[in-house]
Design an enzyme around this catalytic site. Structure first.
Site, mmCIF file in Angstrom:
data_model
loop_
_atom_site.group_PDB
_atom_site.id
_atom_site.type_symbol
_atom_site.label_atom_id
_atom_site.label_comp_id
_atom_site.label_asym_id
_atom_site.label_seq_id
_atom_site.Cartn_x
_atom_site.Cartn_y
_atom_site.Cartn_z
ATOM 1 N N GLU A 74 0.852 -1.191 0.000
ATOM 2 C CA GLU A 74 0.000 0.000 0.000
ATOM 3 C C GLU A 74 0.892 1.247 0.000
ATOM 4 O O GLU A 74 1.930 1.276 0.650
ATOM 5 C CB GLU A 74 -0.874 -0.017 1.273
ATOM 6 C CG GLU A 74 -1.851 1.142 1.358
ATOM 7 C CD GLU A 74 -2.738 1.051 2.616
ATOM 8 O OE1 GLU A 74 -2.312 0.466 3.622
ATOM 9 O OE2 GLU A 74 -3.860 1.586 2.555
ATOM 10 N N CYS A 92 -5.565 -3.224 2.413
ATOM 11 C CA CYS A 92 -5.356 -3.090 3.854
ATOM 12 C C CYS A 92 -6.620 -3.259 4.699
ATOM 13 O O CYS A 92 -7.060 -4.373 4.940
ATOM 14 C CB CYS A 92 -4.655 -1.774 4.139
ATOM 15 S SG CYS A 92 -3.709 -1.828 5.679
ATOM 16 N N LYS A 117 -9.760 1.667 -2.675
ATOM 17 C CA LYS A 117 -10.027 1.124 -1.329
ATOM 18 C C LYS A 117 -11.492 1.345 -0.958
ATOM 19 O O LYS A 117 -11.985 2.485 -0.970
ATOM 20 C CB LYS A 117 -9.104 1.809 -0.333
ATOM 21 C CG LYS A 117 -9.039 1.173 1.036
ATOM 22 C CD LYS A 117 -7.960 1.900 1.857
ATOM 23 C CE LYS A 117 -7.619 1.194 3.148
ATOM 24 N NZ LYS A 117 -6.479 1.861 3.831
HETATM 25 O O1 LIG Z 1 -6.892 -2.377 10.036
HETATM 26 C C1 LIG Z 1 -5.853 -2.008 10.531
HETATM 27 O O2 LIG Z 1 -5.567 -2.273 11.687
HETATM 28 C C2 LIG Z 1 -4.860 -1.207 9.755
HETATM 29 C C3 LIG Z 1 -5.420 -0.733 8.475
HETATM 30 C C4 LIG Z 1 -4.546 0.184 7.736
HETATM 31 O O3 LIG Z 1 -3.436 0.482 8.137
HETATM 32 C C5 LIG Z 1 -4.984 0.718 6.473
HETATM 33 O O4 LIG Z 1 -6.101 0.442 6.032
HETATM 34 O O5 LIG Z 1 -4.209 1.438 5.846
#
Ligand SMILES: O=C(O)CCC(=O)C(=O)O
Length: 307
Positions: free
Chosen positions: A60, A173, A132
């Site tokens: 990411e 993510c 996303k």
């Molecule tokens: O869900 C998480 O704990 C981290 C998610 C995250 O860092 C993101 O979505 O960029």
């Protein structure tokens, strides 16, 4: 040996697929200098390909430091952005499918900014675009607060990338926390779910591996998540630990927090075998609860939306 009727049903739930070598690039040294980030990323893509990878994944936000304050400055359009140009050229040069992590994308018409993954085939053609879907908005008092929705807009579709090795579901993510995405991908015939991600030092140790194993075992599919390497001089400290889990829920490749490339062999036969031995697919009780995938229609451009 299960009856042939069961085997037939099992193989039909996976779109045609063949084995491939997957590489997760746990990219280090992502800093303020975007041009430098892009040069290093390209080098790592070529390195993975030289080591035999056929599908290469980036983390990411690989072209910019991670943080809502950076997104507007680093955002670029998918039409003439320098990151997209590099990704396309690198996929072509390396002759690999490239799941291009994510970048802050600026949509010219609306001015909206998205956290966007683009994917390429080995000729360098962009074959999918995923924004996303679930934005990372959390507040764990005294530990971590993050609100992507202050700056970012959310994507409105799911993405199943068509490759010659089979169909690959992607998320970014925080998307990993929402089991419906992986279940829909599995029921639509994807053999692997791939998540570029950047968990942190609070939620990483708690949930990063657990979520991947959960998505894998529930859906009897491969799951892979690709993080940036940890940089303690940056504002955001990524968990690292890029990982691949097999359809039994077993971690087959992983690492710690430093820059590296994690490799794993993805074998559709493993998916078929697990689904034959423990035939969850055909045991679901859609007379008792709903099938989340039935309302979703896949389109030729790799997007999947509500009918
Ligand atoms: O869900 C998480 O704990 C981290 C998610 C995250 O860092 C993101 O979505 O960029």
């Amino acid at each position: 040996m299960p009856p042939s009727s069961v085997l037939k049903t099992m193989s039909s739930i996976l779109s045609p697929a063949s084995p491939f070598k997957l590489a997760l690039i746990q990219l280090g040294g992502v800093g303020a200098d975007k041009a430098k980030n892009l040069v290093h990323t390209r080098d790592m893509i070529l390195k993975a390909a030289n080591n035999g990878a056929q599908v290469v994944v980036l983390p990411e936000c690989f072209n910019s430091p991670y943080g809502t304050n950076y997104f507007p400055q680093y955002a670029e359009t998918l039409q003439d952005g320098e990151s997209v140009a590099m990704l396309s050229a690198a996929a072509k040069e390396a002759k690999v499918y490239l799941i291009g992590g994510s970048i802050p994308e600026k949509e010219e018409a609306s001015g909206n900014i998205y956290n966007t993954l683009t994917a390429y085939d080995p000729t360098g053609r962009m074959i999918a675009k995923h924004r996303k879907v679930h934005l990372f908005d959390i507040d764990v008092p005294g530990k971590i607060k993050f609100k992507e929705s202050d700056i970012l807009s959310q994507g409105d579709w799911l993405t199943h990338v068509n490759t010659k090795y089979g169909k690959i579901g992607v998320g970014i993510c925080y998307d990993m926390r929402f089991p419906e995405m992986a279940t829909i991908a599995a029921r639509k015939g994807c053999l692997v779910m791939i998540y570029p991600g950047a968990f942190n030092l609070i939620t990483g140790p708690l949930h990063w591996e657990l979520l991947q194993r959960a998505r894998a075992v529930d859906n009897q599919m491969y799951v892979a998540a690709c993080s940036p390497a940890r940089d303690l001089t940056a504002n955001y400290h990524a968990w690292g630990h890029s990982t691949v889990v097999d359809p039994k829920g077993v971690v087959i490749a992983t690492t710690e927090e430093s820059e590296t490339i994690v490799y794993a062999d993805i074998d559709p036969e493993q998916v078929k075998e697990v689904r034959t031995n423990i035939p969850l697919y055909n045991q679901r009780r859609f007379d008792v609860y709903d099938d989340v995938s039935v309302s979703i229609k896949e389109h030729e451009d790799g997007t999947a939306t509500k009918k």
